[in-house]
Design an enzyme around this catalytic site. Structure first.
Site, PDB file in Angstrom:
ATOM      1  N   SER A 107       0.797  -1.222   0.000  1.00  0.00           N
ATOM      2  CA  SER A 107       0.000   0.000   0.000  1.00  0.00           C
ATOM      3  C   SER A 107       0.832   1.275   0.000  1.00  0.00           C
ATOM      4  CB  SER A 107      -0.938   0.015   1.208  1.00  0.00           C
ATOM      5  OG  SER A 107      -1.736  -1.125   1.231  1.00  0.00           O
ATOM      6  N   HIS A 116       0.649   4.580   4.501  1.00  0.00           N
ATOM      7  CA  HIS A 116      -0.053   5.212   3.383  1.00  0.00           C
ATOM      8  C   HIS A 116       0.445   6.637   3.166  1.00  0.00           C
ATOM      9  CE1 HIS A 116      -3.825   2.397   3.681  1.00  0.00           C
ATOM     10  NE2 HIS A 116      -2.689   1.761   3.492  1.00  0.00           N
TER      11      HIS A 116
END
Length: 372
Positions: free
Chosen positions: A145, A200
């Protein structure tokens, strides 16, 4: 303690790769994206074949295969920052990440070129791992991610830097798609504590910085791209080195808690078994007291000291270890009072041990609640 970097792709159809001329390139030209997806799938299959759960592997499972974890990464196992990019917490985690990568990857590869794209992906992933180590160093983290967020960060940087070379409608669609994706996942992550928001955002910021100079337009010279690729490599190396040198090295709370659980299970089981034998007159008072003092309390005290000496932990885990030490002290006091009462025939001390046992049970409940 494990964070899944799960993503949901809400990118609208208008933001798909056919939104610009570069995005018209077929999957045949997206060799790096295909290789990354294949490598992630291969690693997942190997883990499943070797006995790791296919849908919900534990933190211990992925830790054994190279997941990012501060006490190990910051203590000589820096390779985990890279390897963890190709590990996932089950099939759903993997499928979501690869789905999003399949959407954004070919377009970004066509924009930046294969070498620059690979560097963008890896360095963004390292940036996400570095942010994760800063924010929650004792959490087991894995997944692509951070790297994928880096691709979106680079896309935003490219759109910001090259507004005049993209048709207005294509620019609007690409910008909208990127902002929707990033905005939704930020809100989704804030609502789900198991999502690694640090990775993230770290990947996003790293990708944005790289995108300002690494992602090139077709008109730029290859020699210029080579210099920018070298700069990206230096940036990635500096990112890893600074992370390893600047961050405090936390103790292995995950391993210590596992040792505590094993110690507790053995101590409680032995205490219950010996108590039943003592109550059934299969053990004398002396035998029961000796068993508790010689076989239970020494290991319990040693483990208590190990827990109390854990250092460089996040505030919430420091608070948890303090409660755990209080629990261990209360449990030890329960057993000591019982032993003294049994040896001396003092019923008052035996009753006091029961009170201490209830106190220990209450603290155990707080530990379970705090660990969730």
């Amino acid at each position: 303690m494990a964070h899944e970097e799960a993503l949901v792709n809400l990118e609208p159809a208008s933001a798909q790769p056919d939104a610009s001329d570069a995005a018209q390139r077929t999957w045949a030209s997206a060799s790096i994206t295909l290789a990354i997806i294949a490598l992630n799938a291969l690693v997942y299959l190997v883990l499943v074949i070797r006995g790791v759960s296919w849908i919900n592997p534990s933190a211990y499972d992925l830790l054994a295969w190279g997941a990012d974890y501060g006490p190990r990464t910051l203590n000589g196992q820096s390779w985990r920052m890279l390897v963890s990019l190709f590990l996932h917490f089950g099939i759903i985690h993997l499928a979501f990440n690869m789905w999003v990568l399949a959407n954004i990857g070919p377009f970004m590869e066509s924009l930046s070129g294969r070498v620059s794209y690979l560097l963008l992906y890896i360095v963004s992933g390292l940036g996400g791992g570095a942010a994760s180590l800063v924010w929650h160093p004792t959490t087991v983290s894995a997944g692509a991610s951070g790297a994928i967020f880096g691709l979106y960060g680079a896309l935003l940087a490219f759109l910001l830097s090259h507004r005049k070379v993209i048709a207005p409608e294509a620019l609007k669609s690409l910008r909208k798609g990127a902002l929707v994706f990033i905005g939704y996942n930020v809100l989704f992550g804030l609502a789900r504590p198991e999502v690694d928001m640090a990775a993230h955002l770290g990947g996003l910021c790293t990708g944005f910085l790289l995108g300002l100079f690494l992602v090139r337009t077709p008109s730029q010279e290859v020699s210029s791209a080579n210099g920018r690729n070298a700069a990206a490599i230096i940036f990635g190396a500096a990112l890893v080195i600074v992370t390893l040198l600047a961050l405090p090295k936390p103790d292995d709370i995950l391993g210590e808690f596992k040792r505590f659980t094993d110690t507790e299970d053995k101590a409680i089981s032995l205490f219950k078994a010996s108590s039943e034998k003592w109550k059934a007159n299969q053990l004398s008072n002396q035998q029961f007291a000796d068993l508790v003092e010689q076989q239970i309390l020494p290991n319990w005290r040693a483990e208590r000291e190990s827990v109390a000496n854990l250092k460089h932990l996040p505030a919430n885990q420091t608070k948890l270890t303090v409660t755990l030490v209080r629990y261990m002290d209360a449990r030890e006091e329960e057993w000591k009072l019982l032993v003294d009462g049994v040896r001396s025939g003092d019923g008052a001390k035996i009753k006091q041990s029961l009170v201490k046992g209830k106190e220990a049970d209450q603290l155990a409940g707080q530990i379970v609640a705090g660990g969730k």
